[in-house]
Design a protein around this motif. Structure first.
Motif: not given
Length: 456
Positions: A418-439
């Motif tokens: 579950l660590n990947a999901l816990k990181e999203s909970i901690e940061t508020g960022q899901v994979p789509a947010d990361e992709l948009l930030a890079k775009y």
């Protein structure tokens, strides 16, 4: 998508339809985990999708897996359309995405090992022929015309029907990918509770795994375009199914629902017979126009059940269908999330307590908002971020209670998945947010940079 099913012989009594579903009930010690995931293949030099045939193709990948790793062929007529080994199979999605349907396994440690082994095998073949694979919820820049339709009779029929019943059917077939997990139930009451939790919390999975913010080369305005596609597919066979939450729901109610879903096909002697829009109720009476006078078998019923696409689907097990395809770590996080919620009774009860007060309108609103805003969604004054935090905490507790060790006992349970999901909970960022930030940052608006940064 599913291969032809083996359900059994002639249907002689209406009760057999529900009995078929009920035959999936298993004692808890026999519950298993089946993880499925899809990924897009592409040519590394052109970044174009893989054709079925040729030196760099889906067929070449399948043949490589067959020859090097001992997978057995699955053929339809003259075409190699899949592979099978040790209870798992590799199959083709309509637009050429490659799917692993994993074997039923006891622990997430095992299912994650299976995922890792499969991706390593695929990469070893793909690298040699200049092919790559990537996990995303939707194709980032390919057009409909660029996506080949794989040579399977089922897909040819579906493709002809899809645009008649919705607006996004052919897009779903060619340009979306998912990761899902299939879980068991112990009784009808257990199935009912799990189906209700599964449907109510699919938006949480959709939010946490949202990974399709691009379409046709640009941001599409939502975090999960795959969610948008499925919401505009075919109202007869998709959605959140309010009847599941009504008093009296059980195997018989699901069978009645499935009977009212229009048919796609009947499979006979290796061929798909067009039954588009026809009624399985008529089939039961021997009045199916496609096969006049012939009555269905349980195999026909099993096939028909695979043509229903709600957010959680009941067969002899329950399929959790709400997540976008994604990066390697999240392929193991998805089964961890649902196993944590479903396979410990205390966790399942806590999950039901979380959602049991919602009405159909609330569940529908979460379904829509999760796809648009992911963790930033809000419904009725409740934030998805808070809801997801509670759901992941319940899943974590459920995995602790399961206490299934891995790595020869060195890892006490399955919670680290579950660590990947816990990181999203901690940061508020899901994979789509990361992709948009890079775009909007280092990629300078070039969507194709996703292949270099996120391929398996």
């Amino acid at each position: 998508m599913s291969i032809p099913q083996s359900g059994g012989g002639p249907i002689e009594r209406h009760e057999q339809l529900a009995e078929y579903l009920a035959s999936g009930c298993k004692p808890k010690q026999d519950w298993r985990i089946g993880t499925e995931h899809e990924k897009f293949g592409y040519c590394k030099d052109t970044l174009k999708p893989l054709p079925y045939d040729g030196e760099r193709s889906i067929r070449a990948v399948l043949e490589g897996l067959r020859d090097r790793y001992g997978w057995a062929e699955v053929r339809e007529g003259d075409y190699l359309i899949g592979l099978e080994k040790d209870g798992a199979n590799v199959s083709l999605e309509p637009g050429g995405a490659l799917e692993l349907s994993g074997a039923p396994l006891e622990t997430i440690h095992q299912t994650c090992d299976e995922v890792n082994e499969h991706l390593a095998e695929v990469k070893s073949i793909a690298d040699e022929i200049g092919v790559g694979f990537i996990g995303l919820g939707a194709a980032p820049h390919w057009t409909h015309e660029q996506m080949p339709l794989m040579p399977k009779g089922r897909y040819k029929l579906m493709d002809a029907y899809m645009d008649k019943v919705g607006t996004m059917g052919t897009t779903m077939m060619r340009r979306t990918c998912t990761v899902q997990v299939n879980l068991d139930f112990g009784s009808e009451a257990d199935m009912v509770q799990k189906m209700r939790v599964a449907l109510a919390l699919q938006p949480v999975a959709n939010a946490l795994f949202a990974n399709s913010p691009f379409f046709e080369g640009r941001p599409n305005g939502v975090k999960s375009f795959r969610n948008f596609v499925w919401r505009n597919l075919d109202a007869d066979r998709t959605g959140m199914l309010p009847f599941v939450f009504e008093d009296g729901f059980g195997f018989e109610a699901w069978a009645d629902y499935a009977l009212d879903v229009p048919m796609y096909f009947v499979y006979r002697e290796g061929k798909y017979i067009d039954a588009l829009g026809m009624s399985f109720r008529d089939f039961l009476k021997g009045e199916l126009p496609a096969l006049p006078g012939e009555k269905p078998t349980l195999s026909d019923w099993a096939d028909h059940l695979t043509t229903i696409f709600p957010e959680a689907r009941l067969k002899k097990f329950i399929e959790m269908r709400g997540a976008d395809g994604g990066p390697w770590r999240r392929l193991c996080a998805l089964p961890a999330f649902w196993v944590g919620l479903m396979y410990d009774q205390g966790a399942l009860d806590a999950a039901w307590d979380l959602v049991k007060g919602w009405d159909a309108e609330t569940r529908a609103a979460w379904h829509v908002e999760a796809g648009i805003k992911a963790l930033d969604a809000k419904v009725g004054g409740v934030s998805m971020h808070d809801l997801a935090r509670e759901a992941v905490a319940i899943a974590d507790a459920g995995l602790k209670a399961r206490a299934r060790p891995g790595s020869g006992g060195l890892v006490p349970d399955e919670t680290h998945f579950l660590n990947a999901l816990k990181e999203s909970i901690e940061t508020g960022q899901v994979p789509a947010d990361e992709l948009l930030a890079k775009y909007n940052g280092p990629w300078s608006g070039d969507v194709t940079r996703v292949f270099g940064d996120y391929s398996y």
